[in-house]
Design a protein around this motif. Structure first.
Motif, mmCIF file in Angstrom:
data_model
loop_
_atom_site.group_PDB
_atom_site.id
_atom_site.type_symbol
_atom_site.label_atom_id
_atom_site.label_comp_id
_atom_site.label_asym_id
_atom_site.label_seq_id
_atom_site.Cartn_x
_atom_site.Cartn_y
_atom_site.Cartn_z
ATOM 1 N N THR A 145 49.224 1.512 26.078
ATOM 2 C CA THR A 145 50.400 1.753 25.248
ATOM 3 C C THR A 145 50.044 1.595 23.770
ATOM 4 O O THR A 145 49.431 0.607 23.375
ATOM 5 N N HIS A 146 50.396 2.618 23.002
ATOM 6 C CA HIS A 146 49.992 2.667 21.593
ATOM 7 C C HIS A 146 50.955 1.920 20.687
ATOM 8 O O HIS A 146 50.658 1.675 19.529
ATOM 9 N N ILE A 147 52.118 1.617 21.210
ATOM 10 C CA ILE A 147 53.125 0.950 20.379
ATOM 11 C C ILE A 147 53.263 -0.492 20.873
ATOM 12 O O ILE A 147 52.694 -0.852 21.904
ATOM 13 N N PRO A 148 54.001 -1.319 20.172
ATOM 14 C CA PRO A 148 54.118 -2.711 20.624
ATOM 15 C C PRO A 148 54.839 -2.799 21.974
ATOM 16 O O PRO A 148 55.567 -1.888 22.353
ATOM 17 N N PHE A 149 54.618 -3.891 22.687
ATOM 18 C CA PHE A 149 55.493 -4.215 23.822
ATOM 19 C C PHE A 149 56.350 -5.378 23.347
ATOM 20 O O PHE A 149 55.834 -6.425 22.959
ATOM 21 N N PRO A 150 57.674 -5.213 23.358
ATOM 22 C CA PRO A 150 58.524 -6.185 22.663
ATOM 23 C C PRO A 150 58.642 -7.513 23.406
ATOM 24 O O PRO A 150 58.374 -7.595 24.607
ATOM 25 N N GLY A 151 59.079 -8.517 22.682
ATOM 26 C CA GLY A 151 59.399 -9.815 23.279
ATOM 27 C C GLY A 151 60.508 -9.652 24.313
ATOM 28 O O GLY A 151 61.300 -8.701 24.240
ATOM 29 N N TYR A 152 60.564 -10.586 25.271
ATOM 30 C CA TYR A 152 61.479 -10.371 26.402
ATOM 31 C C TYR A 152 62.946 -10.321 25.980
ATOM 32 O O TYR A 152 63.728 -9.554 26.526
ATOM 33 N N GLU A 153 63.325 -11.104 24.985
ATOM 34 C CA GLU A 153 64.742 -11.113 24.591
ATOM 35 C C GLU A 153 65.172 -9.715 24.152
ATOM 36 O O GLU A 153 66.321 -9.321 24.317
ATOM 37 N N ILE A 154 64.262 -8.947 23.592
ATOM 38 C CA ILE A 154 64.575 -7.579 23.187
ATOM 39 C C ILE A 154 64.436 -6.629 24.369
ATOM 40 O O ILE A 154 65.333 -5.837 24.661
ATOM 41 N N PHE A 155 63.336 -6.734 25.089
ATOM 42 C CA PHE A 155 63.113 -5.851 26.247
ATOM 43 C C PHE A 155 64.265 -5.968 27.245
ATOM 44 O O PHE A 155 64.661 -4.987 27.884
ATOM 45 N N ALA A 156 64.802 -7.179 27.370
ATOM 46 C CA ALA A 156 65.847 -7.436 28.362
ATOM 47 C C ALA A 156 67.102 -6.602 28.120
ATOM 48 O O ALA A 156 67.909 -6.413 29.029
ATOM 49 N N GLN A 157 67.257 -6.071 26.895
ATOM 50 C CA GLN A 157 68.432 -5.223 26.646
ATOM 51 C C GLN A 157 68.397 -3.949 27.480
ATOM 52 O O GLN A 157 69.432 -3.349 27.748
ATOM 53 N N LEU A 158 67.223 -3.531 27.864
ATOM 54 C CA LEU A 158 67.078 -2.236 28.537
ATOM 55 C C LEU A 158 67.683 -2.310 29.947
ATOM 56 O O LEU A 158 67.229 -3.099 30.776
ATOM 57 N N PRO A 159 68.680 -1.489 30.222
ATOM 58 C CA PRO A 159 69.304 -1.549 31.549
ATOM 59 C C PRO A 159 68.314 -1.272 32.683
ATOM 60 O O PRO A 159 68.519 -1.713 33.801
ATOM 61 N N TRP A 160 67.250 -0.567 32.386
ATOM 62 C CA TRP A 160 66.286 -0.180 33.433
ATOM 63 C C TRP A 160 64.977 -0.971 33.287
ATOM 64 O O TRP A 160 63.897 -0.502 33.624
ATOM 65 N N ARG A 161 65.073 -2.203 32.784
ATOM 66 C CA ARG A 161 63.869 -2.996 32.477
ATOM 67 C C ARG A 161 62.996 -3.203 33.709
ATOM 68 O O ARG A 161 61.785 -3.124 33.646
ATOM 69 N N ARG A 162 63.643 -3.498 34.851
ATOM 70 C CA ARG A 162 62.843 -3.751 36.055
ATOM 71 C C ARG A 162 62.119 -2.490 36.516
ATOM 72 O O ARG A 162 60.961 -2.539 36.943
ATOM 73 N N ARG A 163 62.771 -1.366 36.404
ATOM 74 C CA ARG A 163 62.141 -0.096 36.813
ATOM 75 C C ARG A 163 60.927 0.219 35.937
ATOM 76 O O ARG A 163 59.924 0.744 36.397
ATOM 77 N N ILE A 164 61.044 -0.116 34.655
ATOM 78 C CA ILE A 164 59.914 0.124 33.747
ATOM 79 C C ILE A 164 58.734 -0.773 34.126
ATOM 80 O O ILE A 164 57.594 -0.317 34.233
ATOM 81 N N VAL A 165 59.017 -2.030 34.359
ATOM 82 C CA VAL A 165 57.939 -2.957 34.739
ATOM 83 C C VAL A 165 57.282 -2.477 36.029
ATOM 84 O O VAL A 165 56.055 -2.405 36.149
ATOM 85 N N GLU A 166 58.082 -2.105 37.007
ATOM 86 C CA GLU A 166 57.525 -1.631 38.280
ATOM 87 C C GLU A 166 56.747 -0.334 38.089
ATOM 88 O O GLU A 166 55.727 -0.101 38.741
ATOM 89 N N GLY A 167 57.227 0.503 37.192
ATOM 90 C CA GLY A 167 56.533 1.763 36.915
ATOM 91 C C GLY A 167 55.130 1.503 36.383
ATOM 92 O O GLY A 167 54.151 2.101 36.823
ATOM 93 N N LEU A 168 55.018 0.559 35.459
ATOM 94 C CA LEU A 168 53.719 0.244 34.869
ATOM 95 C C LEU A 168 52.784 -0.396 35.892
ATOM 96 O O LEU A 168 51.569 -0.198 35.861
ATOM 97 N N LEU A 169 53.354 -1.146 36.819
ATOM 98 C CA LEU A 169 52.520 -1.896 37.773
ATOM 99 C C LEU A 169 51.847 -1.003 38.822
ATOM 100 O O LEU A 169 51.085 -1.499 39.654
ATOM 101 N N GLY A 170 52.086 0.289 38.760
ATOM 102 C CA GLY A 170 51.306 1.205 39.605
ATOM 103 C C GLY A 170 49.870 1.333 39.116
ATOM 104 O O GLY A 170 48.990 1.801 39.836
ATOM 105 N N ALA A 171 49.611 0.919 37.876
ATOM 106 C CA ALA A 171 48.258 1.020 37.300
ATOM 107 C C ALA A 171 47.383 -0.126 37.803
ATOM 108 O O ALA A 171 47.868 -1.110 38.360
ATOM 109 N N ASP A 172 46.079 0.000 37.589
ATOM 110 C CA ASP A 172 45.145 -1.087 37.870
ATOM 111 C C ASP A 172 44.912 -1.919 36.619
ATOM 112 O O ASP A 172 44.706 -3.118 36.689
#
Ligand code: GDG
Length: 524
Positions: free
Chosen positions: A164-191
């Protein structure tokens, strides 16, 4: 596996590295497009002979597979609705502001999210088609965070890296995203998940704990999978550990010592920092050219041989801190602290012009520039030269050579390649860099004058110090920065990422208890 092609390296990025142009006779051709990602990855692809999958950049039909400028490319198409909902919407008006510390308010729309899922699926299908058996697939950036998982569900045999070329935000900010869990799971398909700064990797690991209820250990996180089955690997992030709002994840049975054999059905994902860089040798060669050096002299002349040239080079983006920089400069002019023969050249390349926040920013920047020029200019001497255009690399290099002080003052920036480009061009070890501590580059460029761009007084002081630095101190600072940029260039970045992706492979052979877990690139 439904592979039709057999590339051993597949790069998946939101955009192709070329733009489609038409001449007056209506004939189409492709020319290299400017931008951080392209600048960084083009040399990597050129040397590896892989394929680059990306969107062509307009609403036309998908260009499909073609070759341009020696690169194998596969252009995907986006419909007008997808451009509006996925690209301008979810990417540029939801994720971009959210991941840059909500400098602008992010907007959340379910229709945009649906479009993001659909486009990510389309990219994953194409990656599946292009990847040969056991291929490495390298996915780039925030526009494609679901691709690792969507591809993993189709293919158990490929190694998937994500950067990822941009920052990954602190959790208090990331948590605003209604689809936060889906994003985390999406990334975890990588090695392997690569980030610009260690703090970004740490923020992601925290999101794994808080948004998905996972247990992290050091820089690694483990997930259960049911594969390999008919549909490839299927991720199962244990639902019973889902985070409660405000609650920390409970430690569970997933944690094992690093390097230990992975239990059956478990995958291990690593998150580490790989600070991106530039092709410093190539830039070094460009500034050696007689015509570029002559152009740098000419630029000084055209500007009226000022005593001091300040330079800003940015996409016209609200993350780049252009307004803060202008405010500081305007006040310095009013206070007379930079003398009377000073010029600021601000290149502000056009970007995302259909997104409302960008149109508003442009208006405000242009108003501010006019005010400064109106207040402090004289006939034939505007103190700000504002250029809302894109230039060839040689012209950029000549500008870097001409500038006494480079101003890089983003409010938040994954890395900022401009800072490194300036350093790479200063082969006589002169010049000074004023650099925001909120840019990833601040972790590495210790010879810069670091600033908090929100602190206008501090910014002004740093600009004055950079402008009045002794030649000996400038040399000392510049030499350290040049060494860093020379030794850690883009080839080093790409090789470090790819090496770790290839080496750090407990998921490929879960029987190997010796599987090493090397550290990321050393930062700073
Ligand atoms: C993202 C992240 C990260 C700009 N105008 C012209 C031009 N440029 C080139 C610069 C530089 C690049 O574009 C911009 O790179 P940055 O790093 O500043 O920023 P982003 O575009 O925001 O990129 C960033 C980067 O990805 C890489 O990971 O560093 O943090 O936001 O190379 O020189 N180039 C030419 N003409 C222009 O007018 N030729």
């Amino acid at each position: 596996m439904a592979g039709h092609e057999a590339y051993s390296l597949v790069l998946v990025a939101s955009r192709l590295p070329v733009d489609r142009t038409e001449n007056s006779a209506g004939e189409a051709s492709w020319r290299p497009s400017p931008g951080g990602l392209v600048t960084a990855l083009e040399p990597v692809m050129r040397s590896s002979g892989g394929v680059w999958i990306g969107w062509s950049g307009d609403a036309g039909p998908a260009p499909g597979a073609f070759k341009a400028d020696g690169l194998h490319l596969v252009g995907l198409g986006l419909s007008a609705d997808q451009i509006r909902d996925y690209y301008e919407g979810f990417c540029n008006a939801t994720l971009w502001p959210l991941y840059h510390d909500v400098i602008a308010p992010p907007r959340f729309h379910r229709r945009w999210w649906d479009s993001y899922v659909a486009v990510n699926r389309r990219f994953a299908e194409e990656a599946d088609r292009q990847a040969g058996p056991g291929a490495t697939v390298w996915v780039h950036d925030y526009q494609l965070q679901l691709v690792p998982r969507l591809l993993r569900e189709r293919r158990g045999d490929v190694r998937i890296g994500y950067f990822t070329h941009i920052p990954f935000p602190g959790y208090e900010i990331f948590a605003q995203l209604p689809w936060r869990r889906r994003i985390v799971e999406g990334l975890l398909g990588a090695d392997l998940l690569g980030f610009q700064r260690r703090s970004d990797a740490a923020n992601f690991l925290r999101a794994c704990r808080r948004a998905a209820g996972l247990v992290t250990r050091g820089a690694t996180v483990r997930v259960l999978t049911s594969g390999p089955g008919e549909g490839g690997y299927r991720l199962r992030v244990p639902a019973e550990r889902a985070a409660q709002p405000g609650g920390a994840a409970q430690p569970g049975g997933a944690a094992q010592p690093e390097g230990a054999r992975l239990p059956a059905g478990m995958r291990e994902i690593r998150a580490a920092a790989f600070p991106i860089s530039i092709d410093s040798a190539e830039l070094g060669q460009i500034v050696q050219r007689a015509e570029v050096r002559a152009r740098a002299k000419e630029i000084r002349q055209v500007l009226g041989q000022p005593d001091l040239i300040l330079l800003g080079v940015d996409r016209l983006d609200y993350t780049k801190g252009i307004l803060h920089r202008l405010r500081a400069y305007g006040e310095l002019l009013s206070e007379g602290r930079l003398g009377s023969r000073v010029v600021l050249v601000q290149v502000a390349s056009p970007t995302r012009e259909r997104v409302e926040a960008y149109r508003a920013l442009r208006d405000e920047v242009e108003l501010t520039v006019s005010r400064i020029n109106g207040l402090y200019g004289e006939l034939g001497y505007p103190p700000v030269h504002y250029l809302h255009q894109s230039y060839p690399r040689e012209e950029m290099a000549a500008l870097y050579l001409a500038a006494d002080v480079m101003l890089v003052t983003p409010l938040r920036d994954g890395m900022n390649l401009v800072a490194k480009e300036y350093v790479a061009c200063r082969d006589d070890e002169s010049g000074a860099l004023v650099l925001s501590e909120f840019a990833g580059a601040a972790d590495e460029l210790s010879g810069a004058f670091l600033v908090n761009p929100h602190d206008i007084e501090g910014l002004k002081d740093a600009i004055v110090r950079a402008a009045t630095i002794s030649p000996a101190e400038a040399r000392r600072r510049m030499r350290a920065m040049r060494r860093r940029v020379r030794d850690h260039d883009v080839a080093h970045w790409a090789a470090s990422f790819q090496d770790m992706l290839a080496r750090d492979a407990p998921n490929r052979d879960t029987q190997d208890p010796e599987a090493g877990l090397p550290a990321g690139i050393d930062v700073g």
